[in-house]
Scaffold this active site. Structure first.
Site, short mmCIF file in Angstrom:
data_model
loop_
_atom_site.label_atom_id
_atom_site.label_comp_id
_atom_site.label_asym_id
_atom_site.label_seq_id
_atom_site.Cartn_x
_atom_site.Cartn_y
_atom_site.Cartn_z
N SER A 104 -48.68 -17.26 -86.12
CA SER A 104 -48.41 -16.81 -84.93
C SER A 104 -47.97 -15.47 -84.84
O SER A 104 -48.50 -14.55 -85.15
CB SER A 104 -47.84 -17.84 -84.12
OG SER A 104 -47.74 -17.78 -82.83
N GLU A 222 -57.32 -16.57 -84.18
CA GLU A 222 -56.96 -17.66 -83.60
C GLU A 222 -56.00 -17.37 -82.37
O GLU A 222 -55.54 -16.49 -82.45
CB GLU A 222 -56.51 -18.70 -84.54
CG GLU A 222 -55.16 -18.41 -85.13
CD GLU A 222 -53.94 -18.74 -84.34
OE1 GLU A 222 -53.96 -19.58 -83.35
OE2 GLU A 222 -52.90 -17.83 -84.71
N HIS A 292 -53.05 -22.95 -84.45
CA HIS A 292 -52.25 -23.82 -83.78
C HIS A 292 -52.38 -25.43 -84.02
O HIS A 292 -52.50 -25.91 -82.96
CB HIS A 292 -51.50 -23.27 -82.40
CG HIS A 292 -50.86 -22.09 -82.60
ND1 HIS A 292 -51.41 -20.84 -82.91
CD2 HIS A 292 -49.42 -21.69 -82.44
CE1 HIS A 292 -50.49 -19.90 -82.82
NE2 HIS A 292 -49.49 -20.44 -82.70
#
Length: 326
Positions: A104, A222, A292
């Site tokens: 992230s 992502e 995630h």
């Protein structure tokens, strides 16, 4: 094999203390020595301490001599302190054998380090979301009823492979999109640099000195909580900047936790993929098990890899020769 794992918080404040504790216990249960940074649970507004505190935590992680420097969680905060990071110190830490792992927001640090030093880090779990799952189900929270009691076994196996230097690659099957999937797809890329991560973080670095200049690479992406039109908008920025056309392959991971609405009228993530394929000659591959989500592989950002795709089947192989491996 017992390893020394250093937990630090370079981004958002840890609000779920129970998940943090579960993550530490899980790593200890797996036989590792866990060292927690002095400010791992610090809090300053939404951050895990002010900027100076989080910078100091990053540098303590680099100086720890640990086998792994693992972030507690993502969130937001790394882009605002990229100018204060001592990249040579982190590069030396990696040369000595410390593997930096995260997801992230950590993408910002990974790409900056790659741009500044060429060092390899790992896209993988964070402590809380990766190892801190489980706990007592909340009767008022439907999601918690389906939360596994232990971390995902594939993720843990990949983490262990990284720890022991045995991770050599990953394979998966692409999404079958009716009428859209190129059935005769064959892709071959040799010794191409693996890079990428969170799409929003990567796009935010475009035009800065922290954005790696990778040509002929394997770009994986992502994101979480981003509607397909926002995903397309960020991809469009990378497209117009010429980033996508310079790659050997674009690999889309998992895009999760968004909601379509009545205004979309059939516009969905598959629409974005179909549009992107019409815009670039670079092959677009889908369904990489990373993002995630619980079940995710670990990827060496900055390593050289071979990619083989035929139809829906994809193999990404990096072997053991990347920098920073044990």
């Amino acid at each position: 094999m017992k390893k020394h794992i250093y937990i630090y918080s370079p981004s958002g404040a840890v609000r779920d203390k129970a998940a943090f504790k579960r993550g530490v216990r899980r790593l200890q249960f797996l036989g590792h020595e866990v060292e927690v940074d002095a400010d791992a649970l610090a809090s300053h507004t939404r951050f895990a301490g002010d900027d100076a505190t989080r910078l100091a935590a990053i540098h303590r992680a680099a100086a720890s001599g640990a086998d792994v420097a693992l972030i507690s969680r993502g969130g937001y905060g790394l882009t605002r302190i990229l100018g204060g990071i001592r990249y040579k110190a982190l590069a030396k830490s990696i040369e000595r054998g410390t593997q930096f792992v995260g997801i992230s927001d950590f993408t910002a640090l990974q790409l900056a380090l790659l741009a500044k030093t060429g060092s390899t880090t790992w896209a993988g779990p964070a402590l809380c979301e990766g190892f801190g799952v489980g706990g007592k189900p909340d009767p008022n929270d439907a999601l918690s009823q389906t939360t596994p009691a232990v971390p995902d076994d594939i993720m843990e196996d990949c983490f262990n492979d990284m720890l022991t230097g045995q991770g050599e690659g990953t394979g998966w099957r692409q999404i079958k999109e009716t009428g859209e999937f190129p059935q005769d797809l064959i892709v071959r890329a040799s010794q191409a640099t693996i890079w990428g991560g969170n799409l929003a973080m990567l796009t935010s670095l475009l035009g800065t000195g922290y954005f790696p200049d990778i040509k002929g690479g394997i770009l994986f992406l992502e994101d979480v909580g981003e509607h397909p039109y926002r995903i397309e908008r960020m991809l469009t920025q990378l497209l117009h900047a010429g980033v996508l056309a310079r790659q050997r392959a674009i690999v889309l991971g998992q895009f999760t936790e968004y909601k379509l609405n009545s205004h979309d009228k059939g516009f969905k993530l598959a629409s974005v993929v179909q549009w992107l394929r019409s815009q670039v000659k670079t092959p677009i591959l889908t369904n990489l098990p990373y993002g995630h989500v619980a079940t995710k592989v670990l990827l060496p950002v900055g390593a050289k890899a071979d990619l083989h795709a035929e139809g829906r089947d994809v193999l990404l192989f990096w072997g053991n020769d990347h920098s920073g491996s044990h």
